[in-house]
Design a protein around this motif. Structure first.
Motif, PDB file in Angstrom:
ATOM      1  N   ARG A  77       5.370  55.661  81.589  1.00  0.00           N
ATOM      2  CA  ARG A  77       5.830  56.009  83.062  1.00  0.00           C
ATOM      3  C   ARG A  77       5.065  56.076  83.933  1.00  0.00           C
ATOM      4  NH1 ARG A  77      10.763  58.141  82.626  1.00  0.00           N
ATOM      5  NH2 ARG A  77      10.526  59.138  84.544  1.00  0.00           N
ATOM      6  N   ARG A  78       3.772  55.627  83.738  1.00  0.00           N
ATOM      7  CA  ARG A  78       2.911  55.478  85.118  1.00  0.00           C
ATOM      8  C   ARG A  78       2.944  54.118  85.537  1.00  0.00           C
ATOM      9  NH1 ARG A  78      -3.204  57.101  83.965  1.00  0.00           N
ATOM     10  NH2 ARG A  78      -3.150  56.755  85.831  1.00  0.00           N
ATOM     11  N   VAL A  79       3.636  53.447  84.721  1.00  0.00           N
ATOM     12  CA  VAL A  79       3.840  51.928  85.526  1.00  0.00           C
ATOM     13  C   VAL A  79       4.839  52.046  86.666  1.00  0.00           C
ATOM     14  CG1 VAL A  79       4.332  49.347  84.991  1.00  0.00           C
ATOM     15  CG2 VAL A  79       3.008  50.798  83.177  1.00  0.00           C
ATOM     16  N   GLY A 101      10.205  54.373  82.107  1.00  0.00           N
ATOM     17  CA  GLY A 101      11.402  54.762  82.831  1.00  0.00           C
ATOM     18  C   GLY A 101      11.196  55.026  84.408  1.00  0.00           C
ATOM     19  N   ALA A 102      10.000  55.195  84.714  1.00  0.00           N
ATOM     20  CA  ALA A 102       9.639  55.290  86.457  1.00  0.00           C
ATOM     21  C   ALA A 102       9.485  53.835  86.994  1.00  0.00           C
ATOM     22  CB  ALA A 102       8.452  56.006  86.386  1.00  0.00           C
ATOM     23  N   GLY A 123      17.528  52.575  80.618  1.00  0.00           N
ATOM     24  CA  GLY A 123      16.386  53.343  80.811  1.00  0.00           C
ATOM     25  C   GLY A 123      15.679  53.061  82.287  1.00  0.00           C
ATOM     26  N   LEU A 124      16.024  52.136  83.023  1.00  0.00           N
ATOM     27  CA  LEU A 124      15.574  51.912  84.328  1.00  0.00           C
ATOM     28  C   LEU A 124      16.252  52.518  85.417  1.00  0.00           C
ATOM     29  CD1 LEU A 124      14.367  48.326  83.607  1.00  0.00           C
ATOM     30  CD2 LEU A 124      13.030  50.310  83.409  1.00  0.00           C
ATOM     31  N   PRO A 147      22.918  49.966  84.296  1.00  0.00           N
ATOM     32  CA  PRO A 147      22.311  51.041  84.387  1.00  0.00           C
ATOM     33  C   PRO A 147      21.286  51.129  85.588  1.00  0.00           C
ATOM     34  CG  PRO A 147      21.899  49.733  82.172  1.00  0.00           C
ATOM     35  CD  PRO A 147      22.600  49.019  83.216  1.00  0.00           C
ATOM     36  N   LEU A 148      21.588  50.303  86.513  1.00  0.00           N
ATOM     37  CA  LEU A 148      20.634  49.979  87.613  1.00  0.00           C
ATOM     38  C   LEU A 148      21.229  50.476  88.657  1.00  0.00           C
ATOM     39  CD1 LEU A 148      18.944  46.483  86.806  1.00  0.00           C
ATOM     40  CD2 LEU A 148      18.261  48.538  85.886  1.00  0.00           C
TER      41      LEU A 148
END
Length: 333
Positions: A77-79, A101-102, A123-124, A147-148
């Motif tokens: 999630r840091r990416v 997810g981030a 998840g995105l 999902p986007l």
């Protein structure tokens, strides 16, 4: 009498700043943690940085041009920005980016990408920019981009798309820029652009547009949004022959008056509701007619048998004078 003298040490030193006192009081692992974390994020293959990538502060992971055959491991999630362009990622399996997810921006240009699973982007939900240009995509499965919901820019340019179903894009309420140039699209199906209410930039050049009834939805959209398609004046028909090189913007709605309009949602609902009922009614009518024909046939056969029996009785010869009738013979016995 002179007073005793003391050595001169100068003015007393100023008290140390509170921040320096705090750092001196803290144990050394705490105030050395931040530089170590920054160093690990910028090192390829280090902790928190995806494999075979170079990471920079701010959450950017640069994995470009490394001949990667698949999405690298170690996503987290840091990416926030993932650059995967110019690799060899030919397929995206389900949940390919589920650990990131981030993610806000994803670049997959020039990978020779041929296949994207319908759940590849699960998840995105925070993704805002997706670049799939310069690949070999020939089609997209329904629900691929569902999902986007936060997506604002999508590029599918320079692929091999011959058809783009509305179910593949789905409803993208925040999408503002869509690039479809340099594909094999002869038309855009009805309903594709209806699910993109925020769209203000649509790029379509380099497609083999066929000026027929299937092009009616796109022509209507171009007339209603003249500022949102900057290349609209350059979009030309390549077929049929008599309309070759005709600009798409030159077709008014009256030019499609001979085309059958698609059914509205209310009409489709009526069709779907009455379809099963009409089928059952037709089946019941067929059964009733079949039963009636069967009954009529049986009655006709019974009549024919009775008539044949009567004819048979008439053909039997009468007994002669010297021959006793069967009834008399039975009485004598």
């Amino acid at each position: 009498m002179r007073s005793p003298s003391f050595p001169s040490w100068g003015p007393p030193p100023p008290p140390p700043p509170p921040l320096q006192l705090l750092l001196l009081l803290l144990p050394w692992p705490v105030w050395t943690q931040a530089p170590a974390a920054a160093a690990s994020w910028g090192t390829p293959g280090a902790l928190d940085c995806p494999e075979a990538c170079v990471c920079a502060p701010g959450g950017q992971a640069n994995c470009s041009g490394r001949a990667l055959p698949a999405v690298p491991g170690g996503l987290n999630r840091r990416v926030r920005v993932l650059l995967l362009n110019h690799n060899r990622v030919h397929a995206l399996p389900p949940g390919a980016f589920v650990d990131a997810g981030a993610l806000l921006r994803l670049d997959l240009r020039e990978n020779g990408l041929r296949w994207v699973h319908a759940r590849a982007f699960w998840g995105l939900g925070a993704l805002e920019q997706l670049d799939l240009s310069a690949n070999q995509l020939e089609g997209l499965l329904p629900g691929t981009f569902a999902p986007l919901r936060a997506l604002r820019a999508l590029s599918l340019a320079e692929n091999r798309l011959a058809r783009l179903e509305p179910a593949a894009l789905g409803a993208l309420p925040l999408l503002r820029a869509l690039s479809l140039q340099d594909n094999d699209l002869p038309a855009l199906p009805s309903g594709l652009l209806a699910g993109l209410p925020a769209l203000n930039t649509l790029r379509l050049r380099g497609n083999p547009w066929t000026c027929g009834c299937a092009l009616r939805p796109l022509c209507a959209w171009l007339r209603g949004h003249p500022r949102h398609a900057p290349e609209a004046e350059t979009l030309l028909c390549v077929s049929p022959g008599r309309l070759t090189l005709s600009p798409l913007t030159a077709f008014p709605d009256a030019a499609f008056s001979h085309c059958a309009r698609p059914l509205a949602a209310q009409d489709l609902a009526v069709v779907y509701a009455l379809g099963p009922v009409s089928f059952l009614a037709s089946l019941a009518a067929c059964l009733a007619l079949g039963s009636a024909f069967t009954a009529c046939g049986a009655r006709h056969r019974r009549r024919r048998r009775r008539a044949a029996a009567r004819r048979q009785q008439r053909r039997q010869p009468d007994p002669g004078p010297g021959t006793a009738s069967p009834a008399a013979t039975a009485a004598q016995a």
